[in-house]
Design an enzyme around this catalytic site. Structure first.
Site, PDB file in Angstrom:
ATOM      1  N   GLY A  76       0.780  -1.226   0.000  1.00 47.07           N
ATOM      2  CA  GLY A  76       0.000   0.000   0.000  1.00 47.07           C
ATOM      3  C   GLY A  76       0.815   1.280   0.000  1.00 47.07           C
ATOM      4  O   GLY A  76       0.388   2.291   0.578  1.00 47.07           O
ATOM      5  N   MET A  78      -4.267  -7.034  -6.931  1.00 40.45           N
ATOM      6  CA  MET A  78      -3.751  -8.078  -7.809  1.00 40.45           C
ATOM      7  C   MET A  78      -4.824  -9.090  -8.206  1.00 40.45           C
ATOM      8  O   MET A  78      -4.616 -10.305  -8.121  1.00 40.45           O
ATOM      9  CB  MET A  78      -2.565  -8.789  -7.129  1.00 40.45           C
ATOM     10  CG  MET A  78      -1.427  -7.850  -6.766  1.00 40.45           C
ATOM     11  SD  MET A  78      -0.772  -6.941  -8.181  1.00 40.45           S
ATOM     12  CE  MET A  78       0.170  -8.238  -8.958  1.00 40.45           C
ATOM     13  N   LEU A 106     -10.129  -8.157 -13.042  1.00 41.07           N
ATOM     14  CA  LEU A 106     -11.517  -7.737 -12.804  1.00 41.07           C
ATOM     15  C   LEU A 106     -12.373  -8.016 -14.038  1.00 41.07           C
ATOM     16  O   LEU A 106     -11.894  -7.965 -15.167  1.00 41.07           O
ATOM     17  CB  LEU A 106     -11.539  -6.250 -12.457  1.00 41.07           C
ATOM     18  CG  LEU A 106     -10.823  -5.926 -11.147  1.00 41.07           C
ATOM     19  CD1 LEU A 106     -10.530  -4.433 -11.042  1.00 41.07           C
ATOM     20  CD2 LEU A 106     -11.642  -6.401  -9.952  1.00 41.07           C
ATOM     21  N   HIS A 154       0.135   1.138 -13.409  1.00 38.83           N
ATOM     22  CA  HIS A 154       0.809  -0.057 -13.910  1.00 38.83           C
ATOM     23  C   HIS A 154       2.281   0.272 -14.123  1.00 38.83           C
ATOM     24  O   HIS A 154       2.603   1.259 -14.796  1.00 38.83           O
ATOM     25  CB  HIS A 154       0.174  -0.510 -15.227  1.00 38.83           C
ATOM     26  CG  HIS A 154       0.790  -1.752 -15.752  1.00 38.83           C
ATOM     27  ND1 HIS A 154       0.545  -2.998 -15.199  1.00 38.83           N
ATOM     28  CD2 HIS A 154       1.699  -1.951 -16.742  1.00 38.83           C
ATOM     29  CE1 HIS A 154       1.258  -3.905 -15.847  1.00 38.83           C
ATOM     30  NE2 HIS A 154       1.969  -3.295 -16.781  1.00 38.83           N
ATOM     31  N   THR A 189     -10.504  -0.178 -18.260  1.00 33.70           N
ATOM     32  CA  THR A 189     -11.572  -0.644 -19.143  1.00 33.70           C
ATOM     33  C   THR A 189     -11.509  -2.169 -19.143  1.00 33.70           C
ATOM     34  O   THR A 189     -10.740  -2.759 -18.376  1.00 33.70           O
ATOM     35  CB  THR A 189     -11.388  -0.083 -20.572  1.00 33.70           C
ATOM     36  OG1 THR A 189     -10.129  -0.541 -21.061  1.00 33.70           O
ATOM     37  CG2 THR A 189     -11.447   1.433 -20.593  1.00 33.70           C
ATOM     38  N   ASP A 224      -4.933  -3.938 -18.303  1.00 36.05           N
ATOM     39  CA  ASP A 224      -3.861  -2.947 -18.451  1.00 36.05           C
ATOM     40  C   ASP A 224      -3.943  -2.237 -19.805  1.00 36.05           C
ATOM     41  O   ASP A 224      -2.929  -1.739 -20.312  1.00 36.05           O
ATOM     42  CB  ASP A 224      -2.469  -3.580 -18.276  1.00 36.05           C
ATOM     43  CG  ASP A 224      -2.286  -4.182 -16.882  1.00 36.05           C
ATOM     44  OD1 ASP A 224      -2.845  -3.619 -15.922  1.00 36.05           O
ATOM     45  OD2 ASP A 224      -1.598  -5.206 -16.764  1.00 36.05           O
TER      46      ASP A 224
END
Ligand code: GRF
Length: 221
Positions: free
Chosen positions: A17, A95, A98, A114, A146, A150
């Protein structure tokens, strides 16, 4: 996009984080007119969760291993996040791949960072891949998320030279410093209403952003 004042940020993490910390700092020092309403992790032992909780930020964990499919996990994430009505959802070392179940409800207000100069090296091991390819430079990209992994439109990119003798670790140490600088800048643009995602890509101040993003320079506003 209408945004609360201060804006409501939700941050998703899986690890230490440090980018989340950059947002905590930016909120605390006034760089961002925002507050972090939730830090959410898929890993109970993510060190960043402790860091956020110690700072008094609400945290939650949804363990992806408890779900039968990516879609079911994503639906649980959406249900949790939606309770906090975020203006912006920040992926900061989250990680998990999605699905549309997660991405579509937050389209246009979902950012990722990224560690490569996209479109080079989507996926993992980006620094080693840059070194192995003999690239003269490496870097980091903040982009809209989107459906393409990546692959969403880049917003900001920062570059560092690859030095003789660099390892993935030494390169990562130099890149992460820039990660912490550029991610809050892109978030600020979005929260100020200057940045948005259109069908043609990312737009800043009414102008299309170039396909590899805007080149970061210190002091960029
Ligand atoms: C960063 O290198 C980021 O670019 C990538 O995951 C790493 C997260 O690091 N997506 P941290 O947890 O923010 O320190």
């Amino acid at each position: 996009m209408s945004v609360s004042s201060p804006a409501r940020l939700a941050i998703l993490i899986s690890g230490r984080g440090s980018n989340m910390q950059a947002f905590m700092d930016a909120c605390n020092n006034g760089d961002l007119d925002a507050s972090i309403v939730l830090v959410l992790s898929n890993k109970t032992d993510a060190p960043g969760l402790c860091r956020a909780a110690e700072a008094g930020i609400t945290t939650a964990c949804i363990d992806h291993r408890q779900y039968d499919s990516r879609e079911a996990f994503d639906a649980a994430l959406v249900a949790q996040l939606s309770q906090y009505e975020p203006d912006l959802v920040i992926l900061a070392g989250f990680m998990r791949i999605l699905t549309p179940v997660f991405i579509e409800p937050f389209a246009g207000k979902l950012l990722n960072i990224h560690p490569s100069l996209l479109p080079k090296y989507p996926g993992l091991h980006t620094h080693q891949r840059a070194i192995s390819a003999g690239d003269p430079e490496a870097g980091v990209t903040v982009h809209f998320v989107t459906l393409e992994l990546d692959g969403g439109p880049p917003i900001l990119q920062a570059r560092v030279p690859v030095l003789a003798g660099d390892t993935a670790e030494s390169l990562a140490e130099r890149v992460i410093v820039l990660e912490h600088r550029i991610y809050p800048v892109a978030a600020r643009w979005l929260l100020q209403g200057r940045l948005h995602l259109s069908e043609k890509g990312a737009i800043l101040d009414g102008e299309p952003i170039p396909p590899t993003g805007i080149d970061y320079v210190p002091g960029i506003r």
